[in-house]
Design an enzyme around this catalytic site. Structure first.
Site, PDB file in Angstrom:
ATOM      1  N   ASP A  24     -50.669-105.010  -2.102  1.00  0.00           N
ATOM      2  CA  ASP A  24     -50.040-105.393  -3.328  1.00  0.00           C
ATOM      3  C   ASP A  24     -48.697-104.649  -3.848  1.00  0.00           C
ATOM      4  OD1 ASP A  24     -51.382-102.916  -3.429  1.00  0.00           O
ATOM      5  OD2 ASP A  24     -52.766-103.302  -5.100  1.00  0.00           O
ATOM      6  N   HIS A  27     -59.553 -96.073  -5.105  1.00  0.00           N
ATOM      7  CA  HIS A  27     -59.645 -95.616  -6.309  1.00  0.00           C
ATOM      8  C   HIS A  27     -60.925 -94.740  -6.657  1.00  0.00           C
ATOM      9  CE1 HIS A  27     -55.894 -97.106  -7.481  1.00  0.00           C
ATOM     10  NE2 HIS A  27     -56.199 -98.451  -7.479  1.00  0.00           N
ATOM     11  N   ASP A  39     -51.145 -98.729  -0.399  1.00  0.00           N
ATOM     12  CA  ASP A  39     -51.231 -99.875  -1.629  1.00  0.00           C
ATOM     13  C   ASP A  39     -50.239 -99.294  -2.731  1.00  0.00           C
ATOM     14  OD1 ASP A  39     -53.863-101.138  -2.674  1.00  0.00           O
ATOM     15  OD2 ASP A  39     -52.961-100.259  -4.105  1.00  0.00           O
ATOM     16  N   HIS A  86     -50.679 -99.104  -5.644  1.00  0.00           N
ATOM     17  CA  HIS A  86     -51.432 -98.093  -6.620  1.00  0.00           C
ATOM     18  C   HIS A  86     -51.877 -96.635  -5.938  1.00  0.00           C
ATOM     19  CE1 HIS A  86     -52.514-102.215  -8.124  1.00  0.00           C
ATOM     20  NE2 HIS A  86     -51.985-101.632  -9.096  1.00  0.00           N
TER      21      HIS A  86
HETATM   22 ZN   LIG Z   1     -53.418-101.496  -5.284  1.00  0.00          ZN
END
Ligand SMILES: [Zn+2]
Length: 312
Positions: free
Chosen positions: A249, A125, A162, A164
């Site tokens: 995740d 991120h 991931d 996200h």
């Molecule tokens: Zn994540």
């Protein structure tokens, strides 16, 4: 084949402030799990580290790197509401970045074809100018940039699974044609980016592939997307190396994600990428662990992932 494993959990340097999902406990048992598994003899646990400052300075804005350092030196604090910095966090993040640059060197010199970096803080991120989402420095981007800058690798594919969206990695390479970025992620979900129409900019147009997935998507959906989009995109690009932003995740037991993958799904996704790497990339893969907030699921997923890195 022998897979190099680097574990930098930083439970002392980067302890969470308490009751935070990004904590050392989520990864601390993974190495032990791997050492006690039936692939232990195929794993080479290593401690490698280069000085990453030159590459960090190419990936991140100097002012941002200085900000992280200053906050650490001043006793720590919050970079944003969910991204903490402790007195040791700058050193921890530099360590992980240094391991990433060292991984790039190992793979290029040929001592290892495949490396797995299990580190924290996570990275995907972190944009060029700011950390967010528990991430300080963008580890996978540091590995990619080291491959380009130090080792003249021309075509790098980053696959980010991931749950996200890897907004930081996308930001860093958005206008570049030498780094293909493919992200599969739940949508809507933090950080809110990663729409299918985000496909790159200028020279980088067409070198970003975002695949947003609805809540509860699982192995069947991923399998179809791998067959129909991910593999063909990689085959068109013919990368010299594949990097994996390996967050776990999207596992069905993860407390932050809403998808339904099993550990076996992470195994076959690894196998598919390994097959592409064998065909186009001399088998070369560097995998960097990102998110994943259920310690037991992480251990099982990383075992399946490592097993396919060894065997496929
Ligand atoms: Zn994540």
């Amino acid at each position: 084949m022998k897979v190099g494993v680097i574990s930098l959990i930083h439970e002392d340097l980067h302890p969470d402030p308490g009751d935070h999902p990004e904590n050392a406990a989520r990864l601390i048992g993974v190495s032990e799990y791997l050492r006690n598994s039936n692939i232990a003899n195929d794993l080479d646990f290593m401690d490698i580290h280069d000085d990453p400052s030159e590459i960090l300075g190419r990936v991140h804005a100097p002012e941002y790197i200085a900000t992280v350092k200053t906050i650490s030196e001043n006793g720590g604090g919050g970079l944003d509401e969910d991204t903490y910095i402790t007195p040791g966090s700058y050193k921890a993040a530099v360590n992980v970045a240094g391991a990433a640059t060292a991984c790039a060197g190992k793979v290029v010199e040929g001592s290892f074809q495949r490396l797995l970096l299990i580190g924290r803080p996570p990275g995907h991120h972190a944009t060029r100018g700011r950390g967010m989402g528990f991430c300080l420095f963008n580890t996978i981007s540091v590995a990619a940039e080291a491959l380009v800058h130090f080792h003249n690798v021309e075509k790098i594919a980053i696959v980010d699974w991931d749950v996200h969206h890897g907004n930081g990695t996308q930001d860093i390479f958005y206008n570049r044609p030498d780094v293909l970025f493919i992200s599969l992620h739940q949508c809507p979900l933090y950080p809110g980016t990663g729409r299918a129409d985000e496909t790159g900019f200028a020279e980088g147009q067409g070198y970003t592939l975002n695949i947003p997935l609805p809540i509860a998507a699982g192995g069947q959906e991923y399998m179809e997307i791998f067959e129909n989009k991910v593999i063909s995109c990689l085959e068109d690009f013919k990368p010299n190396i594949i990097l994996i932003s390996a967050g776990f995740d999207a596992h069905r037991d993860d407390p932050l994600g809403g998808l339904a993958l099993t550990e076996q799904d992470f195994g076959w996704m690894t196998r598919k990428l390994a097959e592409v790497s064998n065909k186009y990339s001399g088998g070369r893969i560097i995998s960097v662990v990102e998110g994943g907030y259920n310690p037991d699921a992480n251990a099982r997923c990383i075992y399946e992932h490592a097993k396919e890195l060894v065997k496929s």
